[in-house]
Motif scaffolding. Structure first.
Motif, mmCIF file in Angstrom:
data_model
loop_
_atom_site.group_PDB
_atom_site.id
_atom_site.type_symbol
_atom_site.label_atom_id
_atom_site.label_comp_id
_atom_site.label_asym_id
_atom_site.label_seq_id
_atom_site.Cartn_x
_atom_site.Cartn_y
_atom_site.Cartn_z
ATOM 1 N N LEU A 80 0.807 -1.225 0.000
ATOM 2 C CA LEU A 80 0.000 0.000 0.000
ATOM 3 C C LEU A 80 0.842 1.278 0.000
ATOM 4 C CD1 LEU A 80 -2.920 1.195 0.300
ATOM 5 C CD2 LEU A 80 -2.497 1.236 2.767
ATOM 6 N N VAL A 81 0.303 2.291 -0.655
ATOM 7 C CA VAL A 81 0.846 3.649 -0.659
ATOM 8 C C VAL A 81 -0.306 4.571 -0.265
ATOM 9 C CG1 VAL A 81 1.849 5.422 -2.126
ATOM 10 C CG2 VAL A 81 2.174 3.021 -2.698
ATOM 11 N N VAL A 82 -0.038 5.554 0.578
ATOM 12 C CA VAL A 82 -1.076 6.538 0.908
ATOM 13 C C VAL A 82 -0.762 7.844 0.176
ATOM 14 C CG1 VAL A 82 -2.122 7.915 2.749
ATOM 15 C CG2 VAL A 82 -1.547 5.514 3.162
ATOM 16 N N LEU A 83 -1.743 8.365 -0.545
ATOM 17 C CA LEU A 83 -1.535 9.593 -1.299
ATOM 18 C C LEU A 83 -2.569 10.629 -0.855
ATOM 19 C CD1 LEU A 83 -1.045 9.791 -5.165
ATOM 20 C CD2 LEU A 83 -2.205 11.565 -3.910
ATOM 21 N N GLY A 126 5.676 -3.235 11.521
ATOM 22 C CA GLY A 126 6.995 -3.360 10.905
ATOM 23 C C GLY A 126 6.940 -3.260 9.386
ATOM 24 N N CYS A 127 5.958 -2.506 8.883
ATOM 25 C CA CYS A 127 5.827 -2.378 7.424
ATOM 26 C C CYS A 127 6.380 -1.022 6.991
ATOM 27 C CB CYS A 127 4.358 -2.512 7.020
ATOM 28 S SG CYS A 127 3.279 -1.386 7.908
ATOM 29 N N SER A 128 6.347 -0.756 5.685
ATOM 30 C CA SER A 128 6.822 0.552 5.235
ATOM 31 C C SER A 128 5.824 1.145 4.254
ATOM 32 C CB SER A 128 8.199 0.421 4.577
ATOM 33 O OG SER A 128 8.089 -0.468 3.489
ATOM 34 N N VAL A 129 4.758 1.732 4.810
ATOM 35 C CA VAL A 129 3.776 2.416 3.977
ATOM 36 C C VAL A 129 4.310 3.823 3.716
ATOM 37 C CG1 VAL A 129 1.415 3.313 3.869
ATOM 38 C CG2 VAL A 129 1.861 1.106 4.992
ATOM 39 N N PRO A 130 4.579 4.178 2.454
ATOM 40 C CA PRO A 130 5.060 5.536 2.171
ATOM 41 C C PRO A 130 3.891 6.521 2.069
ATOM 42 C CG PRO A 130 5.188 4.184 0.183
ATOM 43 C CD PRO A 130 4.540 3.347 1.241
ATOM 44 N N LEU A 131 4.197 7.794 2.276
ATOM 45 C CA LEU A 131 3.201 8.857 2.112
ATOM 46 C C LEU A 131 3.585 9.704 0.907
ATOM 47 C CD1 LEU A 131 0.847 10.703 3.047
ATOM 48 C CD2 LEU A 131 2.484 11.880 4.528
ATOM 49 N N LEU A 132 2.635 9.860 0.001
ATOM 50 C CA LEU A 132 2.844 10.753 -1.148
ATOM 51 C C LEU A 132 1.945 11.964 -0.988
ATOM 52 C CD1 LEU A 132 3.963 8.074 -2.428
ATOM 53 C CD2 LEU A 132 3.179 8.971 -4.597
ATOM 54 N N LEU A 133 2.477 13.118 -1.279
ATOM 55 C CA LEU A 133 1.671 14.337 -1.266
ATOM 56 C C LEU A 133 1.636 14.882 -2.681
ATOM 57 C CD1 LEU A 133 3.222 16.003 1.917
ATOM 58 C CD2 LEU A 133 1.037 14.785 1.776
ATOM 59 N N ALA A 207 8.440 4.076 -9.898
ATOM 60 C CA ALA A 207 9.271 3.817 -8.709
ATOM 61 C C ALA A 207 8.502 2.964 -7.697
ATOM 62 C CB ALA A 207 9.701 5.140 -8.075
ATOM 63 N N LEU A 208 7.228 3.263 -7.496
ATOM 64 C CA LEU A 208 6.425 2.511 -6.525
ATOM 65 C C LEU A 208 6.194 1.080 -7.001
ATOM 66 C CD1 LEU A 208 3.884 5.360 -5.755
ATOM 67 C CD2 LEU A 208 5.530 4.402 -4.126
ATOM 68 N N TYR A 215 -1.373 -0.986 -4.475
ATOM 69 C CA TYR A 215 -2.548 -0.111 -4.363
ATOM 70 C C TYR A 215 -2.181 1.243 -3.789
ATOM 71 C CZ TYR A 215 -6.039 -3.545 -5.661
ATOM 72 O OH TYR A 215 -6.807 -4.428 -6.388
ATOM 73 N N VAL A 216 -2.892 2.255 -4.274
ATOM 74 C CA VAL A 216 -2.738 3.580 -3.686
ATOM 75 C C VAL A 216 -4.087 3.976 -3.078
ATOM 76 C CG1 VAL A 216 -3.221 4.749 -5.917
ATOM 77 C CG2 VAL A 216 -2.059 5.998 -4.080
#
Length: 469
Positions: A80-83, A126-133, A207-208, A215-216
């Motif tokens: 997952l990615v959060v945007l 222990g996951c790495s959900v990135p944040l996109l703005l 890149a993602l 999923y975003v």
């Protein structure tokens, strides 16, 4: 009068000379204007509209519970990615700079809360959900400075800009910057439908994908209810849904919001602008169209890549007329929700109202700063002491419109657990520890200053001056 073909060729040569924007922005803009001029049918055939079934708009409480094992949850979250859509300025609330840096509660801004939420997820599993703005040219510089304060957090924060398009002079369809308006007023960000091409053009999408993200989760940065939901993510991955729009039951406050319909065998968004005049009242009723779009969207990244590369995302165009220094201009925009009909196995999920808590005005700020909510790990949680599922309706006069004025008029935010509605107009000031219950109306005439003393309880009261207290 120039023909549409002539207009487009004039536009192309004018846009070619705009060196402030990239080639992909130039192409995207000319394509958008060409589609607009060709007059693609925007309205729907009313008789073909069908109410979506539970297969298409899935009730939230029918979703499977998420895996118990933390390892499985980590595997889900690692896809997952959060945007957050971060292109808006806080101008309507009297602030300069990005709206996401308005303080919401306990000195924390929208952005602080978003970062704290994702930090606690990453830490817990222990996951790495990135944040996109996704910024606009209006918010980019400020946001870059602001996110420096998160440099020690356990989140990767990425920013990218949505497209910058020139405003069009309405008379002759020439870009405003070509007529000497080269400052910010000559340009506009073309709505959040631009998130898909901009994600691709910025290089962030590839890149993602190369990091194994699938999923975003896209949401407005001012919607405090838009938090990561594992049940939804789990459902989409299991059912291979490329797109999901969160909808929620409509109240009378939401009558203008877009809704989901089944149309010619596909699920699609119906916005008020597409509704023929004679059906607008029917669209606004809460009998026929019971749900509306929260703009919380879950989208498969590979599907975005496929559709953007095929130039297949032709969302309805929303013309937005404006005026700049007395010149009538046009901005053509698109909405991300309208993309639903282009994705495979697209669905809606009918979510609880708690996932829709936008702060669009100081009246919303009053709600989230009150005892109706608390903040835990960045999540804004509703007080179970309030039994009514609906929030009180709050109407504040122009004296409260700007955040600074709003804050100065309350010594502390009143208790509103048992409030049904509040209307305030005029020069009104609130002391500390006030309790409001039932229906309260405080409307004073021009030239009258009214101070509500501290500690009072106002229940079902109508106040027009000091004598009514």
């Amino acid at each position: 009068m120039a023909t549409d073909t002539e207009k487009i060729s004039q536009l192309q040569s004018a846009v070619a000379n705009l060196n402030q924007i990239s080639e992909s922005e130039k192409t995207g803009f000319v394509n958008l204007v060409s589609r607009y001029l060709s007059g693609e049918a925007q309205q729907v055939e009313w008789s073909k509209i069908q109410t979506p079934t539970d297969e298409v708009v899935v009730p939230y409480d029918t979703l499977e519970s998420t895996p118990e094992e933390p390892e499985e949850t980590k595997m889900l979250l690692d896809k997952l990615v959060v945007l957050k859509l971060n292109g808006g300025l806080g101008t309507t609330m009297g602030c300069t700079g990005p709206k996401s840096v308005i303080e919401v509660r306990n000195g924390l801004t929208f952005l602080d809360l978003i970062v704290i939420q994702i930090e606690s997820l990453n830490k817990k599993y222990g996951c790495s959900v990135p944040l996109l703005l996704m910024n606009s040219f209006n918010t980019h510089d400020d946001t870059q400075k602001i996110i420096e304060k998160y440099s020690n957090s356990n989140i990767e924060i990425h920013t990218f800009n949505q497209s910058q398009y020139p405003r069009l002079v309405a008379d002759d369809f020439v870009p405003l910057p070509s007529k000497g308006h080269t400052d910010k007023d000559g340009w506009y960000p073309p709505g959040h439908g631009d998130v898909f091409p901009s994600l691709k053009n910025s290089g962030k999408l590839d890149a993602l994908l190369s990091q194994g993200k699938e999923y975003v989760f896209v949401a407005n940065s001012d919607n405090l209810g838009a938090v990561v939901d594992l049940k939804i993510l789990n459902h989409l991955i299991r059912n291979k849904n490329e797109y999901c729009m969160e909808v929620t039951p409509k109240t009378l406050a939401d009558v203008k919001g877009g809704t989901l319909i089944s149309y010619e065998g596909k699920v699609q968004l119906l916005e008020i602008a597409q509704v023929p005049d004679q059906h607008v009242n029917e669209f606004k009723s809460i009998e026929k169209f019971k749900i509306f779009n929260t703009n919380n969207l879950w989208v498969n990244l590979k599907a975005i890549k496929r559709l953007v590369e095929a130039d297949a995302l032709k969302m309805e165009i929303i013309p937005n007329p404006k005026e700049v220094d007395g010149v009538k201009v046009l901005q053509l925009e698109t909405a991300a929700g309208a993309a639903i009909k282009f994705f495979d196995h697209a669905i809606g999920i009918n979510v609880p109202r708690s996932r829709f808590l936008p702060v669009k005005a100081s009246s919303d700020l009053l709600l989230v700063q009150s005892d109706l909510y608390t903040v835990v790990d960045g999540f804004v949680i509703r007080n179970p002491a309030r039994t009514n599922p609906a929030n009180p309706s709050i109407e504040l006069g122009p004296e409260f419109k700007k955040v600074a004025n709003f804050l100065s008029r309350f010594k502390s935010i009143p208790s509103i657990i048992e409030l049904d509605s509040l209307k305030v107009a005029g020069d009104v000031w609130f002391g500390a520890n006030i309790t409001l219950k039932g229906k309260v109306s405080i409307v004073v005439k021009s030239g009258v200053k009214l101070e509500i003393p501290e500690g009072v309880v106002l229940e079902n009261k109508e106040i027009n001056g000091p004598e009514d207290l």
